[in-house]
Design an enzyme around this catalytic site. Structure first.
Site, PDB file in Angstrom:
ATOM      1  N   ARG A  21     -10.712  -0.006  14.642  1.00  0.00           N
ATOM      2  CA  ARG A  21     -10.388   0.778  13.446  1.00  0.00           C
ATOM      3  C   ARG A  21     -11.241   0.236  12.302  1.00  0.00           C
ATOM      4  O   ARG A  21     -12.318   0.735  12.050  1.00  0.00           O
ATOM      5  CB  ARG A  21      -8.886   0.675  13.160  1.00  0.00           C
ATOM      6  CG  ARG A  21      -8.346   1.748  12.267  1.00  0.00           C
ATOM      7  CD  ARG A  21      -6.841   1.646  12.085  1.00  0.00           C
ATOM      8  NE  ARG A  21      -6.430   0.428  11.386  1.00  0.00           N
ATOM      9  CZ  ARG A  21      -5.221   0.217  10.883  1.00  0.00           C
ATOM     10  NH1 ARG A  21      -4.286   1.147  11.016  1.00  0.00           N
ATOM     11  NH2 ARG A  21      -4.922  -0.899  10.260  1.00  0.00           N
TER      12      ARG A  21
ATOM     13  N   MET B 212      11.478  24.491   1.995  1.00  0.00           N
ATOM     14  CA  MET B 212      10.676  23.674   1.088  1.00  0.00           C
ATOM     15  C   MET B 212      11.557  22.815   0.175  1.00  0.00           C
ATOM     16  O   MET B 212      11.308  21.631  -0.026  1.00  0.00           O
ATOM     17  CB  MET B 212       9.777  24.569   0.230  1.00  0.00           C
ATOM     18  CG  MET B 212       8.820  23.774  -0.639  1.00  0.00           C
ATOM     19  SD  MET B 212       7.855  24.808  -1.743  1.00  0.00           S
ATOM     20  CE  MET B 212       6.849  25.718  -0.589  1.00  0.00           C
TER      21      MET B 212
ATOM     22  N   TYR C 233      15.522  30.278   7.448  1.00  0.00           N
ATOM     23  CA  TYR C 233      14.296  30.952   7.911  1.00  0.00           C
ATOM     24  C   TYR C 233      14.237  31.001   9.437  1.00  0.00           C
ATOM     25  O   TYR C 233      14.605  30.041  10.113  1.00  0.00           O
ATOM     26  CB  TYR C 233      13.059  30.198   7.414  1.00  0.00           C
ATOM     27  CG  TYR C 233      12.768  30.369   5.950  1.00  0.00           C
ATOM     28  CD1 TYR C 233      12.579  31.639   5.392  1.00  0.00           C
ATOM     29  CD2 TYR C 233      12.662  29.260   5.123  1.00  0.00           C
ATOM     30  CE1 TYR C 233      12.287  31.780   4.046  1.00  0.00           C
ATOM     31  CE2 TYR C 233      12.367  29.397   3.777  1.00  0.00           C
ATOM     32  CZ  TYR C 233      12.184  30.669   3.242  1.00  0.00           C
ATOM     33  OH  TYR C 233      11.897  30.801   1.916  1.00  0.00           O
TER      34      TYR C 233
ATOM     35  N   LYS D 290       0.846  -1.206   0.000  1.00  0.00           N
ATOM     36  CA  LYS D 290       0.000   0.000   0.000  1.00  0.00           C
ATOM     37  C   LYS D 290       0.878   1.251   0.000  1.00  0.00           C
ATOM     38  O   LYS D 290       2.103   1.153   0.222  1.00  0.00           O
ATOM     39  CB  LYS D 290      -0.909  -0.025   1.239  1.00  0.00           C
ATOM     40  CG  LYS D 290      -0.156  -0.049   2.568  1.00  0.00           C
ATOM     41  CD  LYS D 290      -1.086  -0.370   3.743  1.00  0.00           C
ATOM     42  CE  LYS D 290      -0.296  -0.392   5.049  1.00  0.00           C
ATOM     43  NZ  LYS D 290      -1.146  -0.818   6.183  1.00  0.00           N
TER      44      LYS D 290
END
Ligand SMILES: *Cc1c(COP(=O)(O)O)cnc(C)c1O
Length: 396
Positions: free
Chosen positions: A148, A318, A270, A49
Protein backbone atom coordinates in the site's frame (compact mmCIF):
# COMPACT_ATOMS: atom_id res chain seq x y z
CA UNK A 1 -40.25 2.53 31.81
CA UNK A 2 -40.37 5.84 30.00
CA UNK A 3 -38.59 6.86 26.86
CA UNK A 4 -34.94 7.68 27.52
CA UNK A 5 -34.52 11.41 27.83
CA UNK A 6 -31.05 12.21 29.17
CA UNK A 7 -30.70 14.81 31.88
CA UNK A 8 -28.70 17.14 29.68
CA UNK A 9 -31.13 16.89 26.80
CA UNK A 10 -31.91 20.57 27.13
CA UNK A 11 -28.36 21.30 26.02
CA UNK A 12 -28.72 19.30 22.84
CA UNK A 13 -31.78 21.22 21.80
CA UNK A 14 -34.12 19.21 19.61
CA UNK A 15 -33.14 20.98 16.44
CA UNK A 16 -31.16 18.09 14.99
CA UNK A 17 -32.42 14.70 13.93
CA UNK A 18 -30.04 12.96 16.28
CA UNK A 19 -27.53 13.41 19.08
CA UNK A 20 -23.98 12.10 18.96
CA UNK A 21 -22.50 11.83 22.44
CA UNK A 22 -18.77 11.29 22.84
CA UNK A 23 -17.51 10.17 26.25
CA UNK A 24 -14.12 11.83 26.62
CA UNK A 25 -13.41 10.08 29.92
CA UNK A 26 -13.86 6.71 28.21
CA UNK A 27 -11.62 7.89 25.37
CA UNK A 28 -8.83 8.87 27.79
CA UNK A 29 -9.36 5.64 29.68
CA UNK A 30 -8.98 3.62 26.49
CA UNK A 31 -5.69 5.35 25.70
CA UNK A 32 -4.40 4.52 29.19
CA UNK A 33 -5.56 0.90 28.88
CA UNK A 34 -3.62 0.53 25.64
CA UNK A 35 -0.56 2.30 27.03
CA UNK A 36 -0.58 0.03 30.08
CA UNK A 37 -0.42 -3.05 27.82
CA UNK A 38 2.75 -1.94 26.09
CA UNK A 39 6.19 -3.26 26.93
CA UNK A 40 8.25 -0.93 29.13
CA UNK A 41 9.77 1.89 27.11
CA UNK A 42 7.16 1.66 24.35
CA UNK A 43 5.27 4.92 23.87
CA UNK A 44 1.60 5.06 22.95
CA UNK A 45 0.59 7.42 20.13
CA UNK A 46 -2.94 8.39 19.11
CA UNK A 47 -4.16 8.07 15.53
CA UNK A 48 -6.67 10.86 14.92
CA UNK A 49 -7.01 10.79 11.12
CA UNK A 50 -10.39 11.20 9.46
CA UNK A 51 -11.36 13.84 12.02
CA UNK A 52 -10.57 11.58 14.94
CA UNK A 53 -12.46 8.66 13.37
CA UNK A 54 -15.45 10.92 12.95
CA UNK A 55 -15.56 12.17 16.53
CA UNK A 56 -13.70 15.49 16.18
CA UNK A 57 -9.90 15.45 15.84
CA UNK A 58 -9.29 18.60 17.92
CA UNK A 59 -11.22 17.62 21.01
CA UNK A 60 -10.10 13.99 20.74
CA UNK A 61 -6.42 14.94 20.44
CA UNK A 62 -6.60 17.45 23.31
CA UNK A 63 -8.22 14.79 25.49
CA UNK A 64 -5.49 12.29 24.62
CA UNK A 65 -2.82 14.94 25.22
CA UNK A 66 -4.22 15.56 28.70
CA UNK A 67 -4.04 11.82 29.34
CA UNK A 68 -0.34 11.89 28.43
CA UNK A 69 -0.25 11.24 24.68
CA UNK A 70 2.42 13.26 22.85
CA UNK A 71 2.53 11.64 19.40
CA UNK A 72 -0.34 11.95 16.95
CA UNK A 73 -0.90 10.66 13.45
CA UNK A 74 -3.17 12.04 10.76
CA UNK A 75 -3.51 10.85 7.16
CA UNK A 76 -3.14 14.01 5.10
CA UNK A 77 -1.33 17.34 5.21
CA UNK A 78 -4.57 19.28 5.50
CA UNK A 79 -5.54 17.31 8.58
CA UNK A 80 -2.15 18.02 10.10
CA UNK A 81 -2.36 21.74 9.36
CA UNK A 82 -5.70 21.89 11.16
CA UNK A 83 -4.64 19.76 14.12
CA UNK A 84 -1.21 21.16 14.96
CA UNK A 85 -2.37 24.58 16.24
CA UNK A 86 -5.02 22.87 18.39
CA UNK A 87 -2.34 21.13 20.47
CA UNK A 88 0.46 22.32 22.76
CA UNK A 89 3.72 22.76 20.86
CA UNK A 90 5.42 19.67 22.29
CA UNK A 91 2.88 17.42 20.57
CA UNK A 92 4.37 15.65 17.55
CA UNK A 93 1.90 15.54 14.67
CA UNK A 94 2.92 13.14 11.93
CA UNK A 95 1.33 12.88 8.49
CA UNK A 96 1.00 9.29 7.26
CA UNK A 97 0.62 9.99 3.55
CA UNK A 98 3.76 12.15 3.49
CA UNK A 99 4.46 15.16 1.29
CA UNK A 100 3.23 15.44 -2.26
CA UNK A 101 5.78 17.22 -4.47
CA UNK A 102 6.41 20.87 -3.45
CA UNK A 103 4.41 20.66 -0.21
CA UNK A 104 7.55 20.07 1.91
CA UNK A 105 7.81 23.72 3.04
CA UNK A 106 4.29 23.56 4.42
CA UNK A 107 5.32 20.69 6.67
CA UNK A 108 8.29 22.47 8.18
CA UNK A 109 6.48 25.82 8.44
CA UNK A 110 3.73 24.16 10.47
CA UNK A 111 6.03 21.89 12.47
CA UNK A 112 4.55 18.70 10.99
CA UNK A 113 6.56 15.51 10.67
CA UNK A 114 6.06 13.60 7.42
CA UNK A 115 6.09 9.85 7.02
CA UNK A 116 8.17 9.22 3.89
CA UNK A 117 6.71 6.36 1.92
CA UNK A 118 8.64 6.27 -1.34
CA UNK A 119 12.08 7.06 -2.80
CA UNK A 120 10.54 10.18 -4.38
CA UNK A 121 9.29 11.45 -1.01
CA UNK A 122 12.66 10.74 0.58
CA UNK A 123 14.48 12.54 -2.19
CA UNK A 124 12.09 15.51 -1.98
CA UNK A 125 12.45 15.73 1.79
CA UNK A 126 16.25 15.44 1.65
CA UNK A 127 16.38 18.25 -0.93
CA UNK A 128 14.07 20.44 1.14
CA UNK A 129 16.06 19.78 4.32
CA UNK A 130 19.37 20.48 2.57
CA UNK A 131 18.28 23.82 1.17
CA UNK A 132 15.75 25.14 3.66
CA UNK A 133 15.35 23.02 6.78
CA UNK A 134 18.58 21.36 7.90
CA UNK A 135 18.01 18.37 10.15
CA UNK A 136 14.21 18.34 9.73
CA UNK A 137 12.63 15.20 11.23
CA UNK A 138 10.88 12.52 9.24
CA UNK A 139 9.73 8.94 9.65
CA UNK A 140 10.46 6.28 7.06
CA UNK A 141 7.82 3.72 6.20
CA UNK A 142 8.91 0.30 5.02
CA UNK A 143 6.37 -2.00 3.45
CA UNK A 144 6.56 -5.41 5.10
CA UNK A 145 3.72 -7.08 3.24
CA UNK A 146 0.81 -4.81 2.46
CA UNK A 147 1.70 -3.25 -0.91
CA UNK A 148 0.00 0.00 0.00
CA UNK A 149 2.37 2.71 1.24
CA UNK A 150 6.04 2.36 2.12
CA UNK A 151 9.33 1.32 0.57
CA UNK A 152 9.67 -2.08 -1.06
CA UNK A 153 12.51 -4.35 0.05
CA UNK A 154 14.53 -3.28 -2.96
CA UNK A 155 13.94 0.42 -2.33
CA UNK A 156 14.76 0.07 1.34
CA UNK A 157 18.01 -1.77 0.57
CA UNK A 158 19.01 0.94 -1.88
CA UNK A 159 18.29 3.55 0.79
CA UNK A 160 20.35 1.99 3.54
CA UNK A 161 23.21 1.33 1.11
CA UNK A 162 23.40 5.04 0.27
CA UNK A 163 24.37 7.05 3.36
CA UNK A 164 23.90 10.29 1.41
CA UNK A 165 20.19 9.63 0.93
CA UNK A 166 19.32 10.41 4.54
CA UNK A 167 22.27 12.61 5.50
CA UNK A 168 20.43 15.93 5.40
CA UNK A 169 17.44 15.09 7.56
CA UNK A 170 16.79 13.35 10.86
CA UNK A 171 15.16 9.98 10.35
CA UNK A 172 13.84 9.52 13.88
CA UNK A 173 11.32 6.72 13.31
CA UNK A 174 11.06 3.68 11.09
CA UNK A 175 7.57 2.27 10.77
CA UNK A 176 5.51 -0.35 9.02
CA UNK A 177 1.85 -1.34 9.06
CA UNK A 178 0.17 -4.70 9.63
CA UNK A 179 -2.33 -6.07 7.12
CA UNK A 180 -3.99 -8.74 9.30
CA UNK A 181 -3.46 -7.67 12.91
CA UNK A 182 -7.12 -8.36 13.73
CA UNK A 183 -6.65 -12.03 12.73
CA UNK A 184 -4.16 -13.24 15.37
CA UNK A 185 -3.53 -16.59 13.68
CA UNK A 186 -2.76 -15.10 10.27
CA UNK A 187 0.67 -16.08 8.96
CA UNK A 188 1.28 -12.57 7.64
CA UNK A 189 1.57 -11.19 11.21
CA UNK A 190 4.67 -13.26 11.95
CA UNK A 191 6.15 -12.64 8.54
CA UNK A 192 5.64 -8.87 8.79
CA UNK A 193 7.11 -8.89 12.31
CA UNK A 194 10.18 -10.73 10.99
CA UNK A 195 10.55 -8.42 7.98
CA UNK A 196 10.28 -5.41 10.29
CA UNK A 197 12.96 -6.79 12.64
CA UNK A 198 15.24 -7.23 9.64
CA UNK A 199 14.56 -3.68 8.43
CA UNK A 200 15.24 -2.20 11.85
CA UNK A 201 18.52 -4.05 12.11
CA UNK A 202 19.68 -2.11 9.06
CA UNK A 203 18.87 1.25 10.69
CA UNK A 204 20.47 0.79 14.10
CA UNK A 205 19.46 3.28 16.75
CA UNK A 206 16.32 4.45 14.96
CA UNK A 207 13.13 3.85 17.01
CA UNK A 208 10.54 1.58 15.42
CA UNK A 209 6.75 1.46 15.20
CA UNK A 210 4.63 -1.42 13.87
CA UNK A 211 1.44 -1.99 15.85
CA UNK A 212 -1.97 -0.45 15.23
CA UNK A 213 -4.78 -1.15 17.75
CA UNK A 214 -5.05 -4.86 17.03
CA UNK A 215 -1.28 -5.19 16.66
CA UNK A 216 -0.89 -4.23 20.33
CA UNK A 217 -2.86 -7.36 21.22
CA UNK A 218 -0.68 -9.65 19.09
CA UNK A 219 1.92 -9.43 21.84
CA UNK A 220 5.12 -7.71 22.94
CA UNK A 221 6.97 -8.79 19.79
CA UNK A 222 4.89 -6.30 17.83
CA UNK A 223 5.25 -3.33 20.19
CA UNK A 224 8.73 -1.93 19.42
CA UNK A 225 9.14 1.72 20.57
CA UNK A 226 5.86 3.34 19.57
CA UNK A 227 2.36 1.90 19.13
CA UNK A 228 -0.14 3.62 16.82
CA UNK A 229 -3.65 2.75 18.00
CA UNK A 230 -6.62 4.39 16.35
CA UNK A 231 -9.91 2.56 16.35
CA UNK A 232 -9.59 0.98 19.81
CA UNK A 233 -9.37 4.45 21.36
CA UNK A 234 -12.86 5.06 20.08
CA UNK A 235 -14.29 1.87 21.60
CA UNK A 236 -14.20 -0.47 18.60
CA UNK A 237 -13.10 -3.97 19.56
CA UNK A 238 -9.46 -4.52 18.51
CA UNK A 239 -9.85 -8.25 19.22
CA UNK A 240 -12.80 -9.32 17.04
CA UNK A 241 -14.48 -12.49 18.24
CA UNK A 242 -13.24 -11.98 21.78
CA UNK A 243 -14.70 -9.74 24.52
CA UNK A 244 -14.08 -6.06 23.86
CA UNK A 245 -11.30 -4.82 26.17
CA UNK A 246 -12.19 -1.19 25.41
CA UNK A 247 -14.80 1.13 26.94
CA UNK A 248 -17.65 2.41 24.78
CA UNK A 249 -17.07 5.99 23.68
CA UNK A 250 -19.93 6.71 21.30
CA UNK A 251 -23.65 6.95 21.80
CA UNK A 252 -25.86 7.81 18.85
CA UNK A 253 -29.48 8.70 19.49
CA UNK A 254 -32.06 9.37 16.83
CA UNK A 255 -34.96 11.68 17.48
CA UNK A 256 -38.48 10.38 17.04
CA UNK A 257 -40.32 12.72 14.69
CA UNK A 258 -43.65 10.96 14.34
CA UNK A 259 -45.43 7.96 15.82
CA UNK A 260 -48.17 6.25 13.84
CA UNK A 261 -50.64 3.45 14.26
CA UNK A 262 -50.90 1.69 10.94
CA UNK A 263 -54.59 1.34 10.01
CA UNK A 264 -54.36 -0.88 6.95
CA UNK A 265 -52.22 -3.62 5.48
CA UNK A 266 -49.45 -1.60 3.81
CA UNK A 267 -45.74 -1.20 3.22
CA UNK A 268 -43.08 1.02 4.79
CA UNK A 269 -40.81 3.43 2.91
CA UNK A 270 -39.21 3.56 -0.52
CA UNK A 271 -39.47 0.51 -2.69
CA UNK A 272 -42.31 -0.88 -0.56
CA UNK A 273 -39.93 -3.53 0.74
CA UNK A 274 -41.45 -4.20 4.16
CA UNK A 275 -45.06 -5.13 4.83
CA UNK A 276 -46.93 -4.19 8.03
CA UNK A 277 -50.38 -5.24 9.22
CA UNK A 278 -53.02 -2.95 10.52
CA UNK A 279 -52.63 -2.09 14.21
CA UNK A 280 -48.85 -1.98 14.17
CA UNK A 281 -47.17 0.96 15.92
CA UNK A 282 -44.27 2.57 14.05
CA UNK A 283 -41.97 5.51 14.75
CA UNK A 284 -40.18 7.63 12.18
CA UNK A 285 -36.74 8.90 13.24
CA UNK A 286 -34.73 11.86 11.96
CA UNK A 287 -31.56 10.04 10.87
CA UNK A 288 -30.77 8.64 7.43
CA UNK A 289 -28.01 7.72 5.06
CA UNK A 290 -27.06 11.39 4.71
CA UNK A 291 -26.00 11.10 8.36
CA UNK A 292 -23.78 8.15 7.61
CA UNK A 293 -26.21 5.43 8.59
CA UNK A 294 -25.51 2.79 5.94
CA UNK A 295 -28.36 2.10 3.57
CA UNK A 296 -27.54 -1.57 4.18
CA UNK A 297 -28.73 -1.10 7.78
CA UNK A 298 -32.35 -1.13 6.61
CA UNK A 299 -34.10 -4.23 7.90
CA UNK A 300 -30.93 -5.39 9.72
CA UNK A 301 -30.07 -2.97 12.51
CA UNK A 302 -32.05 -2.69 15.74
CA UNK A 303 -32.48 0.49 17.71
CA UNK A 304 -33.32 0.59 21.40
CA UNK A 305 -35.97 2.65 23.12
CA UNK A 306 -34.52 2.39 26.61
CA UNK A 307 -33.88 -1.35 26.79
CA UNK A 308 -36.63 -2.31 24.35
CA UNK A 309 -35.46 -3.36 20.88
CA UNK A 310 -37.09 -1.45 18.04
CA UNK A 311 -35.91 -2.91 14.71
CA UNK A 312 -35.42 -0.76 11.63
CA UNK A 313 -38.03 -1.64 9.03
CA UNK A 314 -38.07 -0.74 5.35
CA UNK A 315 -35.33 1.15 3.59
CA UNK A 316 -33.10 3.79 5.10
CA UNK A 317 -34.03 7.14 3.51
CA UNK A 318 -31.75 10.14 3.18
CA UNK A 319 -33.02 11.84 6.34
CA UNK A 320 -35.33 9.27 7.91
CA UNK A 321 -35.69 5.71 9.14
CA UNK A 322 -38.68 3.85 10.48
CA UNK A 323 -38.67 1.50 13.46
CA UNK A 324 -41.25 -1.02 14.57
CA UNK A 325 -42.48 -0.40 18.13
CA UNK A 326 -43.98 -3.89 18.41
CA UNK A 327 -41.93 -4.81 21.49
CA UNK A 328 -42.80 -1.60 23.35
CA UNK A 329 -45.64 -2.17 25.86
CA UNK A 330 -48.89 -0.79 24.44
CA UNK A 331 -49.47 1.37 27.51
CA UNK A 332 -46.08 3.02 27.20
CA UNK A 333 -46.38 6.42 25.58
CA UNK A 334 -43.93 7.14 22.79
CA UNK A 335 -43.85 10.68 21.46
CA UNK A 336 -42.05 12.99 19.07
CA UNK A 337 -38.83 14.20 20.66
CA UNK A 338 -38.09 10.89 22.36
CA UNK A 339 -34.74 9.32 21.58
CA UNK A 340 -33.88 5.91 20.20
CA UNK A 341 -30.35 4.53 20.60
CA UNK A 342 -28.84 3.56 17.26
CA UNK A 343 -25.47 3.06 18.96
CA UNK A 344 -25.62 2.63 22.72
CA UNK A 345 -25.25 0.29 25.64
CA UNK A 346 -27.51 -2.34 24.03
CA UNK A 347 -26.07 -2.00 20.54
CA UNK A 348 -22.38 -1.07 20.57
CA UNK A 349 -20.78 0.15 17.38
CA UNK A 350 -19.35 -3.28 16.49
CA UNK A 351 -22.81 -4.89 16.63
CA UNK A 352 -24.33 -2.20 14.45
CA UNK A 353 -21.48 -2.56 11.97
CA UNK A 354 -21.80 -6.34 11.81
CA UNK A 355 -25.55 -6.10 11.26
CA UNK A 356 -25.05 -3.58 8.46
CA UNK A 357 -22.37 -5.74 6.82
CA UNK A 358 -19.49 -3.37 7.58
CA UNK A 359 -16.89 -2.60 10.26
CA UNK A 360 -16.84 -0.21 13.20
CA UNK A 361 -14.23 1.93 11.42
CA UNK A 362 -16.67 2.70 8.63
CA UNK A 363 -19.62 3.40 10.94
CA UNK A 364 -17.57 5.92 12.95
CA UNK A 365 -15.84 7.69 10.08
CA UNK A 366 -19.14 8.01 8.22
CA UNK A 367 -20.90 9.76 11.13
CA UNK A 368 -22.49 12.80 9.56
CA UNK A 369 -22.19 16.49 10.28
CA UNK A 370 -25.87 17.06 11.12
CA UNK A 371 -25.89 15.52 14.57
CA UNK A 372 -25.99 17.67 17.67
CA UNK A 373 -22.62 16.70 19.09
CA UNK A 374 -22.25 16.45 22.81
CA UNK A 375 -18.91 15.87 24.51
CA UNK A 376 -19.29 14.54 28.02
CA UNK A 377 -16.68 13.79 30.59
CA UNK A 378 -18.11 11.64 33.30
CA UNK A 379 -15.01 10.90 35.33
CA UNK A 380 -12.21 13.39 34.72
CA UNK A 381 -11.79 16.65 36.58
CA UNK A 382 -11.92 19.77 34.40
CA UNK A 383 -8.13 20.02 34.39
CA UNK A 384 -7.81 16.54 32.95
CA UNK A 385 -8.73 17.62 29.47
CA UNK A 386 -8.96 20.65 27.31
CA UNK A 387 -12.52 20.23 26.13
CA UNK A 388 -13.93 22.99 28.22
CA UNK A 389 -14.72 22.09 31.77
CA UNK A 390 -16.45 19.47 33.82
CA UNK A 391 -19.63 17.72 33.02
CA UNK A 392 -20.83 18.22 29.53
CA UNK A 393 -21.38 20.74 26.86
CA UNK A 394 -21.77 21.25 23.19
CA UNK A 395 -18.36 21.56 21.59
CA UNK A 396 -17.76 22.16 17.90
C1 LIG B 1 -5.08 4.04 10.44
C2 LIG B 1 -3.68 3.63 10.79
C3 LIG B 1 -3.36 3.24 12.10
C4 LIG B 1 -4.40 3.04 13.17
O1 LIG B 1 -5.06 1.81 12.90
P1 LIG B 1 -6.22 1.23 13.83
O2 LIG B 1 -6.50 -0.09 13.23
O3 LIG B 1 -7.35 2.17 13.72
O4 LIG B 1 -5.67 1.14 15.21
C5 LIG B 1 -2.03 3.00 12.39
N1 LIG B 1 -1.07 3.10 11.43
C6 LIG B 1 -1.36 3.44 10.16
C7 LIG B 1 -0.27 3.52 9.16
C8 LIG B 1 -2.67 3.69 9.79
O5 LIG B 1 -2.96 4.01 8.52
Amino acid sequence: MGAPVPAADALAAPRAGGILTVDLAALADNWRRLRDRLVPGCQCAGVVKADGYGLGAGVVARTLYAAGCRVFFVAHLDEGLRLKPALPTDARVSVLSGPLPRTEPEFTAAGLVPVLNSPEQIEGWARHARTRAPGASAAIHVDTGMARLGLTDTEFSALVDDPDATRDFACDLVMSHLACADIPGHALNESQAEAFRRARARLPGVPGSLANSSGIFLGPGWHHDLARPGVALYGVNPTPGRPNPMADVVRLQARILQVRRVDALMTVGYGATHGVESGRRLATLGVGYADGLPRAAGGCVTGYLGDVPVPLVGRVSMDLITVDLGAVPENQPVAPGDLVDLIGPNNPVDHVAARAGTIGYEILTALGSRYARRYVDTRCSPTDHGAGGAGEGLTP
